[in-house]
Write a protein that holds these residues in place. Structure first.
Motif, PDB file in Angstrom:
ATOM      1  N   MET A 120      -9.490 -54.882  19.493  1.00 27.70           N
ATOM      2  CA  MET A 120      -9.617 -55.947  18.524  1.00 27.70           C
ATOM      3  C   MET A 120     -10.826 -55.708  17.625  1.00 27.70           C
ATOM      4  O   MET A 120     -11.900 -55.351  18.103  1.00 27.70           O
ATOM      5  CB  MET A 120      -9.790 -57.292  19.244  1.00 27.70           C
ATOM      6  N   LYS A 121     -10.640 -55.901  16.334  1.00 27.78           N
ATOM      7  CA  LYS A 121     -11.741 -55.705  15.404  1.00 27.78           C
ATOM      8  C   LYS A 121     -12.779 -56.798  15.601  1.00 27.78           C
ATOM      9  O   LYS A 121     -12.460 -57.974  15.708  1.00 27.78           O
ATOM     10  CB  LYS A 121     -11.223 -55.729  13.963  1.00 27.78           C
ATOM     11  N   LYS A 122     -14.046 -56.397  15.623  1.00 26.47           N
ATOM     12  CA  LYS A 122     -15.123 -57.361  15.812  1.00 26.47           C
ATOM     13  C   LYS A 122     -15.418 -58.076  14.490  1.00 26.47           C
ATOM     14  O   LYS A 122     -15.285 -57.485  13.422  1.00 26.47           O
ATOM     15  CB  LYS A 122     -16.371 -56.657  16.346  1.00 26.47           C
ATOM     16  N   PRO A 123     -15.842 -59.343  14.553  1.00 25.63           N
ATOM     17  CA  PRO A 123     -15.957 -60.147  13.321  1.00 25.63           C
ATOM     18  C   PRO A 123     -16.977 -59.641  12.314  1.00 25.63           C
ATOM     19  O   PRO A 123     -16.831 -59.925  11.122  1.00 25.63           O
ATOM     20  CB  PRO A 123     -16.335 -61.535  13.843  1.00 25.63           C
ATOM     21  N   LEU A 124     -18.007 -58.914  12.745  1.00 32.02           N
ATOM     22  CA  LEU A 124     -19.025 -58.453  11.803  1.00 32.02           C
ATOM     23  C   LEU A 124     -18.924 -56.957  11.504  1.00 32.02           C
ATOM     24  O   LEU A 124     -19.861 -56.372  10.944  1.00 32.02           O
ATOM     25  CB  LEU A 124     -20.434 -58.780  12.327  1.00 32.02           C
ATOM     26  N   GLU A 125     -17.825 -56.331  11.863  1.00 35.38           N
ATOM     27  CA  GLU A 125     -17.662 -54.907  11.566  1.00 35.38           C
ATOM     28  C   GLU A 125     -17.746 -54.670  10.063  1.00 35.38           C
ATOM     29  O   GLU A 125     -17.181 -55.417   9.261  1.00 35.38           O
ATOM     30  CB  GLU A 125     -16.321 -54.404  12.106  1.00 35.38           C
ATOM     31  N   GLY A 126     -18.471 -53.608   9.690  1.00 36.50           N
ATOM     32  CA  GLY A 126     -18.659 -53.285   8.284  1.00 36.50           C
ATOM     33  C   GLY A 126     -19.972 -53.773   7.723  1.00 36.50           C
ATOM     34  O   GLY A 126     -20.414 -53.299   6.668  1.00 36.50           O
ATOM     35  N   LEU A 127     -20.630 -54.714   8.424  1.00 36.91           N
ATOM     36  CA  LEU A 127     -21.935 -55.193   7.975  1.00 36.91           C
ATOM     37  C   LEU A 127     -23.039 -54.269   8.461  1.00 36.91           C
ATOM     38  O   LEU A 127     -23.005 -53.787   9.601  1.00 36.91           O
ATOM     39  CB  LEU A 127     -22.200 -56.601   8.500  1.00 36.91           C
ATOM     40  N   VAL A 128     -24.017 -54.027   7.603  1.00 33.53           N
ATOM     41  CA  VAL A 128     -25.151 -53.173   7.949  1.00 33.53           C
ATOM     42  C   VAL A 128     -26.411 -54.028   7.980  1.00 33.53           C
ATOM     43  O   VAL A 128     -26.747 -54.707   7.003  1.00 33.53           O
ATOM     44  CB  VAL A 128     -25.323 -52.029   6.933  1.00 33.53           C
ATOM     45  N   VAL A 129     -27.108 -53.981   9.110  1.00 30.44           N
ATOM     46  CA  VAL A 129     -28.342 -54.740   9.299  1.00 30.44           C
ATOM     47  C   VAL A 129     -29.493 -53.761   9.470  1.00 30.44           C
ATOM     48  O   VAL A 129     -29.440 -52.879  10.337  1.00 30.44           O
ATOM     49  CB  VAL A 129     -28.248 -55.650  10.542  1.00 30.44           C
ATOM     50  N   LEU A 130     -30.537 -53.910   8.655  1.00 28.95           N
ATOM     51  CA  LEU A 130     -31.760 -53.123   8.818  1.00 28.95           C
ATOM     52  C   LEU A 130     -32.773 -53.985   9.556  1.00 28.95           C
ATOM     53  O   LEU A 130     -33.196 -55.028   9.048  1.00 28.95           O
ATOM     54  CB  LEU A 130     -32.314 -52.685   7.459  1.00 28.95           C
ATOM     55  N   GLU A 131     -33.147 -53.546  10.737  1.00 27.49           N
ATOM     56  CA  GLU A 131     -34.030 -54.331  11.591  1.00 27.49           C
ATOM     57  C   GLU A 131     -35.442 -53.749  11.565  1.00 27.49           C
ATOM     58  O   GLU A 131     -35.733 -52.741  12.188  1.00 27.49           O
ATOM     59  CB  GLU A 131     -33.482 -54.350  13.023  1.00 27.49           C
ATOM     60  N   PHE A 132     -36.318 -54.406  10.816  1.00 30.23           N
ATOM     61  CA  PHE A 132     -37.733 -54.053  10.822  1.00 30.23           C
ATOM     62  C   PHE A 132     -38.471 -54.831  11.914  1.00 30.23           C
ATOM     63  O   PHE A 132     -39.661 -54.641  12.114  1.00 30.23           O
ATOM     64  CB  PHE A 132     -38.362 -54.388   9.465  1.00 30.23           C
ATOM     65  N   SER A 133     -37.764 -55.709  12.598  1.00 34.12           N
ATOM     66  CA  SER A 133     -38.362 -56.593  13.599  1.00 34.12           C
ATOM     67  C   SER A 133     -38.760 -55.826  14.851  1.00 34.12           C
ATOM     68  O   SER A 133     -38.139 -54.821  15.217  1.00 34.12           O
ATOM     69  CB  SER A 133     -37.368 -57.696  13.985  1.00 34.12           C
ATOM     70  N   GLN A 134     -39.793 -56.371  15.532  1.00 32.27           N
ATOM     71  CA  GLN A 134     -40.276 -55.789  16.779  1.00 32.27           C
ATOM     72  C   GLN A 134     -40.364 -56.873  17.853  1.00 32.27           C
ATOM     73  O   GLN A 134     -40.207 -58.055  17.579  1.00 32.27           O
ATOM     74  CB  GLN A 134     -41.648 -55.159  16.577  1.00 32.27           C
ATOM     75  N   PHE A 135     -40.620 -56.449  19.065  1.00 25.53           N
ATOM     76  CA  PHE A 135     -40.797 -57.330  20.214  1.00 25.53           C
ATOM     77  C   PHE A 135     -39.499 -58.052  20.580  1.00 25.53           C
ATOM     78  O   PHE A 135     -38.513 -57.404  20.877  1.00 25.53           O
ATOM     79  CB  PHE A 135     -41.956 -58.313  19.994  1.00 25.53           C
ATOM     80  N   LEU A 136     -39.436 -59.409  20.507  1.00 22.21           N
ATOM     81  CA  LEU A 136     -38.308 -60.111  21.125  1.00 22.21           C
ATOM     82  C   LEU A 136     -37.419 -60.900  20.160  1.00 22.21           C
ATOM     83  O   LEU A 136     -36.204 -60.689  20.122  1.00 22.21           O
ATOM     84  CB  LEU A 136     -38.839 -61.070  22.209  1.00 22.21           C
ATOM     85  N   ALA A 137     -37.977 -61.836  19.405  1.00 22.44           N
ATOM     86  CA  ALA A 137     -37.132 -62.779  18.663  1.00 22.44           C
ATOM     87  C   ALA A 137     -36.218 -62.071  17.662  1.00 22.44           C
ATOM     88  O   ALA A 137     -34.996 -62.239  17.703  1.00 22.44           O
ATOM     89  CB  ALA A 137     -37.997 -63.822  17.957  1.00 22.44           C
ATOM     90  N   GLY A 138     -36.798 -61.290  16.749  1.00 23.05           N
ATOM     91  CA  GLY A 138     -35.990 -60.594  15.755  1.00 23.05           C
ATOM     92  C   GLY A 138     -34.999 -59.619  16.367  1.00 23.05           C
ATOM     93  O   GLY A 138     -33.803 -59.632  16.035  1.00 23.05           O
ATOM     94  N   PRO A 139     -35.450 -58.735  17.279  1.00 21.85           N
ATOM     95  CA  PRO A 139     -34.516 -57.805  17.913  1.00 21.85           C
ATOM     96  C   PRO A 139     -33.426 -58.484  18.743  1.00 21.85           C
ATOM     97  O   PRO A 139     -32.314 -57.959  18.851  1.00 21.85           O
ATOM     98  CB  PRO A 139     -35.429 -56.944  18.800  1.00 21.85           C
ATOM     99  N   THR A 140     -33.712 -59.655  19.325  1.00 29.47           N
ATOM    100  CA  THR A 140     -32.666 -60.360  20.066  1.00 29.47           C
ATOM    101  C   THR A 140     -31.601 -60.872  19.110  1.00 29.47           C
ATOM    102  O   THR A 140     -30.396 -60.817  19.410  1.00 29.47           O
ATOM    103  CB  THR A 140     -33.263 -61.518  20.877  1.00 29.47           C
ATOM    104  N   ALA A 141     -32.007 -61.353  17.940  1.00 32.10           N
ATOM    105  CA  ALA A 141     -31.018 -61.728  16.917  1.00 32.10           C
ATOM    106  C   ALA A 141     -30.195 -60.510  16.517  1.00 32.10           C
ATOM    107  O   ALA A 141     -28.974 -60.587  16.360  1.00 32.10           O
ATOM    108  CB  ALA A 141     -31.717 -62.329  15.703  1.00 32.10           C
ATOM    109  N   GLY A 142     -30.867 -59.360  16.375  1.00 34.15           N
ATOM    110  CA  GLY A 142     -30.158 -58.121  16.051  1.00 34.15           C
ATOM    111  C   GLY A 142     -29.146 -57.747  17.114  1.00 34.15           C
ATOM    112  O   GLY A 142     -28.046 -57.259  16.804  1.00 34.15           O
ATOM    113  N   LEU A 143     -29.490 -57.983  18.364  1.00 29.24           N
ATOM    114  CA  LEU A 143     -28.563 -57.703  19.465  1.00 29.24           C
ATOM    115  C   LEU A 143     -27.307 -58.566  19.342  1.00 29.24           C
ATOM    116  O   LEU A 143     -26.186 -58.083  19.543  1.00 29.24           O
ATOM    117  CB  LEU A 143     -29.253 -57.968  20.802  1.00 29.24           C
TER     118      LEU A 143
END
Length: 382
Positions: A1-24
């Motif tokens: 099944m195709k995932k809902p955000l396939e095709g989107l590109v996210v550049l993660e400059f975030s470090q530690f927990l909050a930003g990278p957890t959103a990236g996850l």
């Protein structure tokens, strides 16, 4: 099944927990999440460890939060590397960062400048206390935000000092807010083709976590939380019987319920508590009476009795007991990631279920710069 955000590109400059957890979360839903990392050292979260546990030169925590992502190593102070990053931004859908206020401006990567490169970008920022004001330069760290926001006065008992949560709960809650903001901005962009600046702070998330009790405080004479004298009482603002009780062999949790009915089920005389107003006013006395009675019960037997009589209760479990329980096994929450070494890392899966399917990936957290070549070929080789 195709995932809902396939095709989107996210550049993660975030470090530690909050930003990278959103990236996850975004990666689990199908986005291609590319961590922009320093060539030497990478994401500082690679060295933040729980119990000093490391896997393949990075902390176990880093592997937990950064699975299913890619890494592009670039020195943002180097003009050539910065130029490559700007070309990546032209192709991206989302940027996340949690740098201190002023850092991205110095690099020319603030929202206004990035919009000139990509007028449809969703630019998402995590701060500790916002970008302006007297606290804007304070370190945004979970324990510190718990401490200044009143959160540490909700747990424990009256004789205790302030007690923090045993989790980075503000980081995780803030990550959820950031994810929600990004998804909302993407929906708006689909309708308008416009970029968006999404900003959340750890402090705002800590306050939002407390919206129920803060509303009580603000509308009840600004009275600080009154924690119970009785150890195990679970909530400073809720009436008896809410709390945890010791049994002959374990502990049991009892949530909300009719005190009159509960006392009757336990064969306790409590006519003086027939008025529900007493359930909070005399909370500590009631909790003490219940605790003394429950101390003679077996936890499982009491749980069955309470369930039969319509009370919400649960025997307390530790990790060992819970992970071997039918409830946990039925959840199928365990997830297995294949590390670069060939070993397997056991973690938890994505919680999202859409059309009856979960989104799973056994892709490990990346090594620093592991995907430079493939990303260069996909986006920069023109």
């Amino acid at each position: 099944m195709k995932k809902p955000l396939e095709g989107l590109v996210v550049l993660e400059f975030s470090q530690f927990l909050a930003g990278p957890t959103a990236g996850l979360r975004l990666a689990d839903m199908g986005a291609r999440v590319i961590k922009i990392e320093r060539p030497n050292g990478g994401d500082a979260g690679r060295q933040i460890a729980i119990k000093n546990l490391f896997v393949e030169d990075s902390s176990l925590v880093f592997h937990t939060i950064n699975r299913n992502k890619e890494s592009f190593a670039a020195d943002l102070k180097d003009p050539e590397d910065l130029a490559l990053v700007k070309k990546l931004i032209e192709k991206a859908d989302v940027i996340t960062h949690n740098f201190r206020p002023g850092i991205m401006e110095k690099l020319g990567l603030d929202y206004e400048n990035v919009k000139l490169l990509n007028d449809k970008i969703i630019y998402a920022v995590v701060t500790g206390y916002g970008t302006k004001g007297p606290w804007s330069t304070k370190p945004g760290q979970d324990l510190l935000v718990q401490s200044v926001s009143g959160l540490t006065w909700l747990t424990g008992n009256k004789q205790d000092g302030p007690i923090p949560f045993g989790l980075s709960v503000v980081d995780m809650y803030c990550a959820t807010h950031l994810t929600q903001g990004i998804l909302a901005a993407l929906i708006r962009r689909a309708k308008t083709n416009k970029s968006a600046l999404v900003e959340v702070s750890l402090l705002e998330s800590a306050l939002d976590m407390q919206f129920e009790v803060l509303t009580s405080f603000l509308n009840d004479g600004n009275k600080n939380p009154n924690r119970s004298e009785i150890r195990g009482a679970g909530h400073a603002y809720l009436s008896a019987p809410y709390g945890i009780y010791k049994t002959t062999d374990s502990y049991i949790a009892i949530a909300m319920g009719d005190i009159n009915k509960l006392l009757n089920v336990l064969s306790i005389d409590g006519k003086e508590y027939s008025d529900s107003a007493t359930w909070f006013r005399d909370r500590d006395t009631i909790l003490k009476i219940l605790g003394e009675n429950i101390l003679s019960w077996n936890a499982k037997e009491l749980e069955l009795l309470l369930e039969e009589n319509g009370f919400w209760s649960a025997e307390i479990k530790n990790y060992t007991d819970f992970l071997n329980s039918d409830g946990f096994l039925q959840s199928k929450m365990l997830h297995y990631v294949k590390l670069h070494s060939g070993n397997t890392l056991t973690t938890t899966r994505s919680v999202y279920q859409i059309d009856g399917k979960y989104f799973l990936s056994d892709k490990p957290a990346p090594k620093i710069g592991e995907h430079n070549a493939v990303i260069f070929n996909d986006y920069l080789n023109d």
